[in-house]
Scaffold this motif. Structure first.
Motif, PDB file in Angstrom:
ATOM      1  N   THR A  16      -0.345   4.014  -1.619  1.00  0.00           N
ATOM      2  CA  THR A  16      -0.571   2.617  -1.243  1.00  0.00           C
ATOM      3  C   THR A  16       0.368   1.772  -2.094  1.00  0.00           C
TER       4      THR A  16
ATOM      5  N   THR B 136       0.055  -4.848  -0.121  1.00  0.00           N
ATOM      6  CA  THR B 136      -0.369  -3.929   0.941  1.00  0.00           C
ATOM      7  C   THR B 136       0.629  -3.913   2.083  1.00  0.00           C
TER       8      THR B 136
ATOM      9  N   LYS C 236      -6.706  -3.677   1.704  1.00  0.00           N
ATOM     10  CA  LYS C 236      -6.544  -2.592   0.744  1.00  0.00           C
ATOM     11  C   LYS C 236      -7.291  -1.354   1.231  1.00  0.00           C
TER      12      LYS C 236
ATOM     13  N   GLU D 204      -5.380   0.178   4.065  1.00  0.00           N
ATOM     14  CA  GLU D 204      -4.211   0.912   3.594  1.00  0.00           C
ATOM     15  C   GLU D 204      -4.631   2.267   3.023  1.00  0.00           C
TER      16      GLU D 204
ATOM     17  N   PRO E 264      -4.238  -0.717  -7.025  1.00  0.00           N
ATOM     18  CA  PRO E 264      -5.121  -0.714  -5.854  1.00  0.00           C
ATOM     19  C   PRO E 264      -6.068  -1.918  -5.801  1.00  0.00           C
ATOM     20  N   THR E 265      -6.354  -2.552  -6.904  1.00  0.00           N
ATOM     21  CA  THR E 265      -7.326  -3.656  -6.842  1.00  0.00           C
ATOM     22  C   THR E 265      -6.680  -5.021  -7.038  1.00  0.00           C
TER      23      THR E 265
END
Lengths: 604, 400, 247
Positions: free
Chosen positions: C83, C87, C151, C154, C171-172
C-alpha cells in the motif's frame, strides 16, 4: 559562405516571428494549463486590427510601434473577455475541454473576421524604412528582419523580467507551482488568470501586427499560426519561455538552411524535429515534468454501466438507423453512412483517450492509413472490397503498433503532440508520394462493387461501425478494459497488482488505430476516393471534437458526439453561409451547459 | 467592408430564393454548384457574384429552352470528400441537371470522378489541373478556364524571347504548382534547348517561408524566375523579393499574377515588368467587357475580378451547351456541349469536342505600377485555342 | 528461511545519501515496523523493496530469490503486496470493482476480452471486502469513500494478490486516530491467520508499540536500532534521535 550567413540571419528572423506567436501560448499554458486552440485566432485578429490601425496612420517607425502596441492591447482585451466569459467557467471541467471550447471560438472568429474585414487579403503599405535593406557582406538583408532578430530576445527578456522582478510575476509563478497556496495567500486567482490570459493574447496580437510588414492579413493565418506555435511551445517545453525561444531558433534556422538542400522539406520539417526532440526529451528542450495544476480527482469520474434508459435509447436509435434507409432520400442516406463511420472513428479515439488515458491530436493518421490501405490494393492490384476492408484495419493496426511502441511510455500533451507529428508525417507521405498515392489529387474511383449500392454500403458501414463500437465497448467492460482503466487511474497501483501498464496501453493504442483504420477503409469506399485531407489536422480535430462533445468517460459519449457533430455540420452547411459561426457557437454553448459532454446530460 | 456584407446578403438571398424562381412558369433548369467558399473566399466570392449575375441575366432574357435557370450553391469548406458528398445531395435530393464548380484542383477532380460514376454532367469552372480534361478526362466532364498547360504555353512565348538561360522556379507544392512548372520547363526547353533550370523552390501552399525562399533563389543566381505562387504566399514572396533585390536585373514570368485577386493586394509593391497572365479589368475596352463591368458594378457596386469572369462565363457556357443539346438529359448534354459556342466578357469561346476544354483564353501582359496600384500593360488577349497542344498530342494525353 | 532479506541497500539522490547500507530480514508471519523521523529514508527504502526505485547498491532477496532490479509488477507476482503513503486506488471504479480488478490480475485473467469484468470473482471480492470491513460499501463508487475507508480498500486490493509479504507505507496516515488501532489490529490478525509477513512504516508510536512484533529504527539513512517494543523504548540512541524529538 556569404549565402549561409544570410540564410542563418533569415532563419533567426523567422525564429523571432515564431517565438512571438508561441510566447503568448506558452505563458497561458504554463499558468492556466489551458490548451488554447484560439491562439491562432488571436494572432489573426491582431493582424487585422493592426492593419485597420496602421493603414490609417503615417508610415513612420514611431507610429508603427504605436500601432503594434495598440493592436496588442486590443487583442489583450479580447483575450481577457474570452477568459472571463468562457474559459473561467470550465477550469475545473475535464481536461482538454478548453480545447473544445476554444475550437468553437476559432470557428466563430473565422466567420466574424470574414464579415468584418471582407474576403480579400489585406496588405499594409510599407513605409520606406520597412522596405529598406542593409548590405551584409555584399548581400541585401531586410532591415525589418534585423529588427525582428533583435525583437525576439528583447521580448524574451521583458517577459522574463516581468515574471521575476514584479510581484505580479512572482504570484503567477507561484500559481504555476501550486494554485491552492496562492489562493491561501489571499490573492484573487481569477484575476490573476484573467491577466495572464490577457498578456498571452496581447502577445499573440502584437505578433500578428508585427507580421504585417512581411505578410498580408488573411483568413488562413489562424490555423497556420496555431500549429506552428504549438509545435514551438511543445519542443521548447510547455510553459518555458526561454525553451520556446530556443525551439523557435532551432526550427527557424533548420528551415532556412533545409530549404536549400531539400525545398520540399518545409512540408514536414517542423514535425520531424518535434518528433525527434520529444522522443529524446519528452518534456521538451527546457520543460519540466508537469505538476497537476488542477485537482486530479476532478478528471476521474466514476464509470457506471449504461443505465436501462440509456440502453433503451441506444436500442431505439439502432432501430431508427435500420429502418431509416427505407424512408429517407439518397443524400440523407449518405449522411447516415457518414455518421456510422464517424461513430467508429470517434469510438476508437475514445478507447485511447478515455479508458486509455492517452489523448491524441493525430487520430486521423490511422483513419487515413486505413483509407489508403483499402484504396491502393483496389487500384493497383484490383483486390475486392471485402479483402480491402480486411487490409485496412490490419495495416493501420500494424503501423499503430510500431508507433505506439515508441510513444506509449509518454504522457499527456507530449504523447498527443507526438501523435500529431506522426499524423503530419503520414500526411506528407500521402501528399508527396504522388506516384503511388496520387498526391493531393488523391486516389479516385474507389467505388464499391456493383452489388453494393448506397443502401448496401450503408448497412455494411452501420454493421461494421456500430458493431465495431459495441465490440470495443464490450472489451472495455471486460477484464482487459478494467486493467486498462486501472492503468490510467493509477499506474503505480496497477503495476503493484501485477499489471503491465505499458503493454495494456500499447494494445489500446493498436486497437484504436486498427478500428480507426477500418473506419477509414469504409470511408474510402463510400466516398469513392481518398485524399490527403483525410489525414489533415482538421480531421484529427474532428475526432477530438466528437469525443469531447459527447463526453470522454463512456462509450455513449463518442457515439452521441459523432451523431451530433456530423448531423449539426451537415445541417448547417446546407442551411447557412454562416455555418462556421453557428457551429462554433453551438460547441461553445454545449461546453458551457454540459461540460461533461452530452452523454453526461443523458445520464442525469 | 459594407460592400462585402451586402454581397453576402445578396448571396444568401439567392440561396433562399429557389421557391420564388420555381413559381414562374415551367420547372427551372437546376445547376448545382459546389465550391470552396469558406476556404478560399478571396477568389470564390467574386466568382459567386459572377455566377449570380449571369443567372439573372440569362433568366431576364427568357432562360434556356424556355426554362429559367436555378442555381444551388454549396460550400465544400475546401475538402474534396465533402464536395463529393454535397454533389451527392445536389444530384440525388435536389435533382440538379448539371453539376458545376470547384476551385482547388483536387476538389475539381473529385467532383469530376463523382460525375463519371453517376453519369451526370460536370462543368468545372476554376480548377486548372490538366488531368480534368486529359488523363482523367471523361465523357461527362467539361472544364472552362485555361489549364496549367495553357497558362504555361501562353507565357512561354515571351519567356523564350528573353536572353536568360539560367532559370529558377518557385511554385506551391501541389498539383497546380508542380504541373505548371513541369509544362513550362517542357515547353521552354522545346523552344530554347540552351536553357537550364538550376533551382526549384516548392514552398507549402499557404505557408511559404518567404525570406528563406528568396534567399535560396538568390543564392542560385538565376537570370530569370518562373513564379507560380499566388494569394498570401505571393504577397510574402514579393515583399521579401523586393527588399532583398531578388527581382532586380532579372526577368520574372509569373502565372495568374495579373488577376486582380492577386495583383490588387500587392498594391504599391507590385514589381514592374513581370510577364503575367491575368485580367486588366478597366483597360480592356471591348464592348463585351465594358458591358459586363457596367452590369457587375450596377449589381454589386464594385469592379469584377477574374473570378467574376469565370463565374459569369461558366453560366453562359452551360446555357449555351444546354441550348445546343436541346435537352437536360445527361447523355444528350455530354454529346451536345461539344462544339457549343458561348459569349464571355473576354469574347466568344467554344467547348472543344476532342477534350471538353473550353477555348476561353486569358490576357497576357506585363506588370506595371501606376499611382500606387499594380496594373497590366502591353497586354494582349490569347485565345485558349491558340495555347492548346495539337489534336494528336491531346489524343495521347486523353485515354478515354 | 526469511521471507525477505535486505543486504546493504544504498541510495543517493544527487550526492545526498538517502539510504546507506541498510540490512535486515523479515520473518514469516511477523509484523515488522520501520520507524524513524521524517527524512530518515523510510520511504526510499520502501520504494526500493517494491521495485519503484532501483538501489545504487545492495540487494533484496525474496525467499532467497534476488528481486533487486525487478519491476514492481514482477515483484507483485512473486507474492509481495503493498500500500502507498498516499492511497492509490482505481477512482473510476466501484469499491468491489477495485478488488475484482486486482483479483483478475492475480488470477492472470486481465487480458480476457469478452465476459464483463464485474461478473468475475464476486464471492472472493466480497469476502475480501468483508475482511477489511467494507462489505456494506461494495457497490459505492470508490471515489466517494472517506479516507480511512480508502486505506481499507487499498488493503483489500493488496490482499487480493495473496501476498506472502505486505509492504505498508504509513498505513494510518490521514486516518482518524480512533480508527487507527482498529485498522492495524485488522492487519495484524490477517498476518497471523495467513502467515503473511507485514513490513510497515508508521509515525504513530502507540500503534507501533502495540502492533509490531519487532521494530527497526532508521536515522539519516542508516539503521540505528532493532528489537521489540521494550528494548526500543529503552534504547538511549533511539530516545535521543527519535523519541527525544517526538517528545
Amino acid at each position: 559562405m556569404i549565402a549561409s550567413l544570410i540564410q542563418l540571419l533569415t532563419g533567426m528572423a523567422e525564429a523571432s516571428s515564431l517565438f512571438l506567436v508561441a510566447a503568448g501560448l506558452t505563458v497561458i499554458f504554463g499558468v492556466t494549463r489551458v490548451v488554447n486552440f484560439a491562439h491562432g485566432s488571436l494572432f489573426m485578429l491582431g493582424a487585422y486590427i493592426g492593419w485597420s490601425i496602421l493603414s490609417r496612420m503615417p508610415r513612420d517607425p514611431e507610429y508603427f510601434a504605436l500601432g503594434v502596441i495598440l493592436a496588442g492591447l486590443a487583442t489583450a482585451a479580447i483575450g481577457a473577455a474570452l477568459e472571463m466569459t468562457l474559459l473561467r467557467r470550465i477550469y475545473r471541467a475535464p481536461e482538454l475541454l478548453q480545447l473544445l471550447a476554444t475550437f468553437g471560438v476559432v470557428l466563430m472568429v473565422q466567420d466574424a473576421t470574414l464579415h468584418l474585414w471582407g474576403p480579400e487579403d489585406l496588405t499594409l503599405p510599407r513605409g520606406r524604412w520597412l522596405r529598406s535593406a542593409v548590405v551584409i557582406l555584399g548581400e541585401r538583408f531586410p532591415l525589418y528582419d534585423l529588427i525582428l532578430i533583435a525583437l525576439g530576445p528583447i521580448v524574451l527578456a521583458i517577459i522574463w523580467m516581468i515574471f521575476t522582478r514584479t510581484r505580479w510575476g512572482t504570484l503567477v509563478r507561484a500559481a504555476t507551482q501550486d494554485r491552492d497556496m496562492v489562493s491561501a495567500l489571499g490573492v484573487d486567482q481569477r484575476r490573476l488568470f484573467t491577466s495572464v490570459f490577457a498578456m498571452g493574447s496581447g502577445l499573440a496580437g502584437m505578433a500578428g501586427a508585427l507580421a504585417l510588414p512581411e505578410a498580408s492579413a488573411n483568413l488562413q493565418m489562424d490555423l497556420t499560426a496555431i500549429t506552428d506555435a504549438f509545435v514551438v511551445v511543445v519542443i521548447g517545453g510547455l510553459g518555458s519561455i526561454s525553451g520556446a525561444y530556443l525551439a523557435a531558433l532551432l526550427i527557424g534556422i533548420l528551415q532556412a538552411v533545409g530549404i536549400i538542400w531539400l525545398p520540399k522539406s518545409t512540408l514536414v520539417l517542423v514535425f520531424v524535429v518535434m518528433a525527434a526532440v520529444l522522443i529524446v526529451r519528452p518534456n521538451g528542450l527546457r520543460g519540466r515534468k508537469l505538476t497537476a495544476a488542477r485537482g486530479e480527482a476532478d478528471t476521474i469520474a466514476s464509470i457506471k454501466p449504461a443505465s436501462p434508459s440509456l440502453k433503451l435509447a441506444a436500442l431505439a436509435t439502432l432501430a431508427i438507423a435500420i429502418a431509416a434507409p427505407f424512408v429517407i432520400g439518397p443524400f440523407a442516406l449518405s449522411v447516415l453512412t457518414e455518421m456510422a463511420i464517424a461513430i467508429l472513428f470517434a469510438a476508437s479515439l475514445h478507447v485511447m483517450m478515455g479508458p486509455g488515458g492517452m489523448a491524441s491530436f493525430g487520430h486521423a493518421a490511422w483513419f487515413g492509413i486505413g483509407a489508403y490501405a483499402a484504396a491502393l490494393p483496389v487500384k493497383l492490384l484490383t483486390v475486392s472490397m471485402p479483402i480491402a476492408l480486411l487490409i485496412a484495419p490490419i495495416a493501420a493496426g500494424m503501423v499503430a503498433l510500431a508507433v505506439g511502441a515508441l510513444v506509449v511510455r509518454l504522457n499527456g500533451v507530449t504523447l498527443a503532440m507526438l501523435t500529431l507529428a506522426f499524423a503530419q508525417i503520414v500526411w506528407a507521405v500521402a501528399f508527396q508520394w504522388s506516384d503511388v498515392t496520387g498526391g493531393d489529387n488523391g486516389i479516385l474511383g474507389v467505388w464499391p462493387p456493383s452489388w453494393a449500392g448506397p443502401q448496401a454500403m450503408y448497412f455494411l458501414a452501420l454493421s461494421l461501425c456500430a458493431g465495431g463500437a459495441l465490440l470495443l465497448r464490450k472489451m472495455l467492460y471486460a477484464p482487459w478494459g478494467f486493467a486498462l482503466r486501472a492503468s490510467r487511474d493509477s499506474t503505480q497501483r496497477a503495476e503493484a497488482i501485477g499489471l503491465d501498464t505499458q503493454r495494456l496501453r500499447l494494445t489500446a493504442f493498436t486497437l484504436a488505430g486498427s478500428a480507426a483504420g477500418l473506419a477509414g477503409g469504409l470511408a474510402a469506399f463510400t466516398k469513392g476516393s481518398v485524399f490527403p485531407t483525410t489525414i489533415s489536422i482538421g480531421h484529427s480535430v474532428d475526432a477530438l471534437v466528437m469525443v469531447l462533445l459527447g463526453g470522454v468517460q463512456t462509450m455513449a459519449g463518442p457515439i452521441i458526439g459523432a451523431i451530433v457533430y456530423t448531423g449539426l455540420f451537415d445541417a448547417l452547411l446546407l442551411a447557412t453561409d454562416l455555418w462556421r459561426f453557428v457551429l462554433g457557437a453551438a460547441i461553445v454553448a454545449i461546453v458551457l451547459i454540459v461540460p461533461q459532454g452530452i452523454a453526461g446530460l443523458a445520464k442525469r | 467592408m459594407q460592400l462585402t456584407r451586402r454581397t453576402l446578403l445578396a448571396a444568401s438571398a439567392t440561396l433562399a430564393a429557389p421557391a420564388i424562381v420555381r413559381a414562374q412558369g415551367s420547372t427551372p433548369i437546376r445547376i448545382g454548384e459546389v465550391n470552396s467558399y469558406t476556404a478560399a473566399p478571396a477568389f470564390t466570392l467574386p466568382y459567386r457574384n459572377g455566377l449570380m449575375l449571369a443567372v439573372e441575366q440569362v433568366n431576364a432574357a427568357g432562360g434556356v429552352l424556355g426554362r429559367k435557370i436555378e442555381l444551388l450553391i454549396r460550400d465544400d469548406a475546401g475538402k474534396p470528400a465533402d464536395a463529393v458528398r454535397l454533389a451527392g445531395e445536389l444530384v440525388s435530393d435536389q435533382k440538379v441537371d448539371v453539376l458545376a464548380g470547384g476551385f482547388l484542383s483536387n476538389v475539381g477532380l473529385a467532383l469530376s470522378d463523382f460525375a463519371l460514376q453517376n453519369k451526370k454532367l460536370f462543368v468545372a469552372g476554376e480548377p486548372l489541373t490538366d488531368a480534368l480534361v486529359w488523363e482523367k478526362g471523361h465523357r461527362y466532364g467539361y472544364r472552362l478556364r485555361p489549364s496549367t498547360y495553357m497558362q504555361a504555353a501562353m507565357l512561354v512565348d515571351d519567356a523564350a524571347k528573353l536572353p536568360a538561360k539560367r532559370w529558377a522556379t518557385v511554385a506551391p507544392n501541389y498539383e497546380y504548382g508542380t504541373s505548371t512548372v513541369k509544362w513550362f520547363k517542357q515547353l521552354l526547353l522545346a523552344k530554347r534547348p540552351d536553357v537550364t533550370f538550376i533551382a526549384d523552390q516548392l514552398p507549402t501552399l499557404g505557408k511559404i517561408d518567404a525570406g528563406a525562399t528568396v534567399a535560396a533563389l538568390e543564392q542560385a543566381k538565376p537570370e530569370a524566375i518562373l513564379n507560380v505562387t499566388f494569394g498570401p504566399d505571393l504577397t510574402n514572396f514579393v515583399r521579401q523579393g523586393n527588399t532583398r533585390g531578388l527581382f532586380e536585373n532579372r526577368s520574372v514570368v509569373s502565372v495568374l499574377t495579373g488577376e486582380p485577386e492577386y495583383l490588387d493586394p500587392l498594391g504599391e509593391e507590385t514589381p514592374e515588368g513581370w510577364y503575367v497572365t491575368g485580367y486588366p479589368v478597366n483597360a480592356v475596352k471591348d464592348a463585351a467587357n465594358l458591358a459586363f463591368i457596367a452590369a457587375y458594378k450596377a449589381r454589386f457596386n464594385e469592379l469584377p475580378k477574374m473570378g467574376s469572369i469565370v463565374g459569369a462565363s461558366l453560366i453562359a457556357s452551360i446555357a449555351a451547351g444546354i441550348t445546343k443539346s436541346g435537352s437536360t438529359d445527361s447523355e444528350a448534354m455530354a454529346d451536345g456541349f461539344a462544339g457549343a459556342s458561348f459569349a464571355t466578357p473576354f469574347g466568344q469561346a467554344t467547348w472543344r469536342a476532342q477534350d471538353h476544354q473550353s477555348t476561353l483564353g486569358t490576357y497576357v501582359g506585363r506588370t506595371a505600377l501606376k499611382n500606387g496600384h499594380g496594373e497590366m500593360v502591353d497586354w494582349r488577349y490569347v485565345d485558349g485555342a491558340a495555347a492548346l497542344p495539337s489534336d494528336a498530342m491531346v489524343k495521347t494525353l486523353r485515354p478515354a | 528461511m526469511s521471507i525477505l532479506e535486505v543486504q546493504g541497500l544504498t541510495k543517493s539522490f544527487g550526492g545526498v545519501a538517502a539510504v546507506r547500507g541498510v540490512s535486515f530480514t523479515v520473518e514469516p508471519g511477523e509484523m515488522l515496523a520501520l520507524i524513524g523521523p521524517n527524512g530518515a529514508g523510510k520511504s526510499t527504502c520502501f520504494n526500493m523493496l517494491g521495485g519503484q526505485l532501483p538501489p545504487d547498491s545492495g540487494q533484496v532477496l525474496l525467499q532467497g530469490q534476488n528481486i533487486t532490479f525487478l519491476p514492481p509488477r514482477h515483484i507483485c507476482r512473486l507474492g509481495v503486496g503493498r500500500t502507498f503513503q498516499i492511497t492509490q486506488i482505481f477512482a473510476s471504479m466501484s469499491v468491489r470493482e477495485n478488488v475484482q480488478t486486482a483479483l483478475l490480475s492475480h488470477h492472470r485473467q486481465s487480458w480476457k476480452l469478452w465476459r464483463a469484468a464485474d461478473t468475475h470473482h464476486i464471492t472472493e471480492a466480497e469476502a475480501l471486502l468483508y475482511k477489511v470491513g467494507l462489505a456494506t460499501q461494495a457497490a459505492r463508487p470508490s471515489a466517494e469513500l472517506a479516507y480511512g475507508d480508502l486505506k481499507r480498500l487499498e488493503l483489500a486490493i493488496a490482499l487480493a494478490g495473496q501476498p506472502r509479504l505486505l509492504l505498508m507505507d504509513e498505513p494510518t496516515a490521514g486516518v482518524a486516530p480512533a480508527e487507527r488501532a482498529g485498522l492495524m489490529d485488522l492487519v495484524a490478525n490477517l498476518a497471523r491467520e495467513g502467515q503473511m509477513a507485514v513490513l510497515f512504516t508508521e509515525h504513530d508510536m502507540e500503534i507501533v508499540f502495540s502492533c509490531a512484533d519487532r521494530i527497526l529504527v532508521m536515522d539519516h539513512g542508516s539503521l540505528i536500532a532493532e528489537g521489540n517494543a521494550t528494548s526500543i523504548r529503552a534504547n538511549p540512541q533511539v530516545q535521543a534521535v527519535y523519541l527525544g524529538t517526538a517528545a
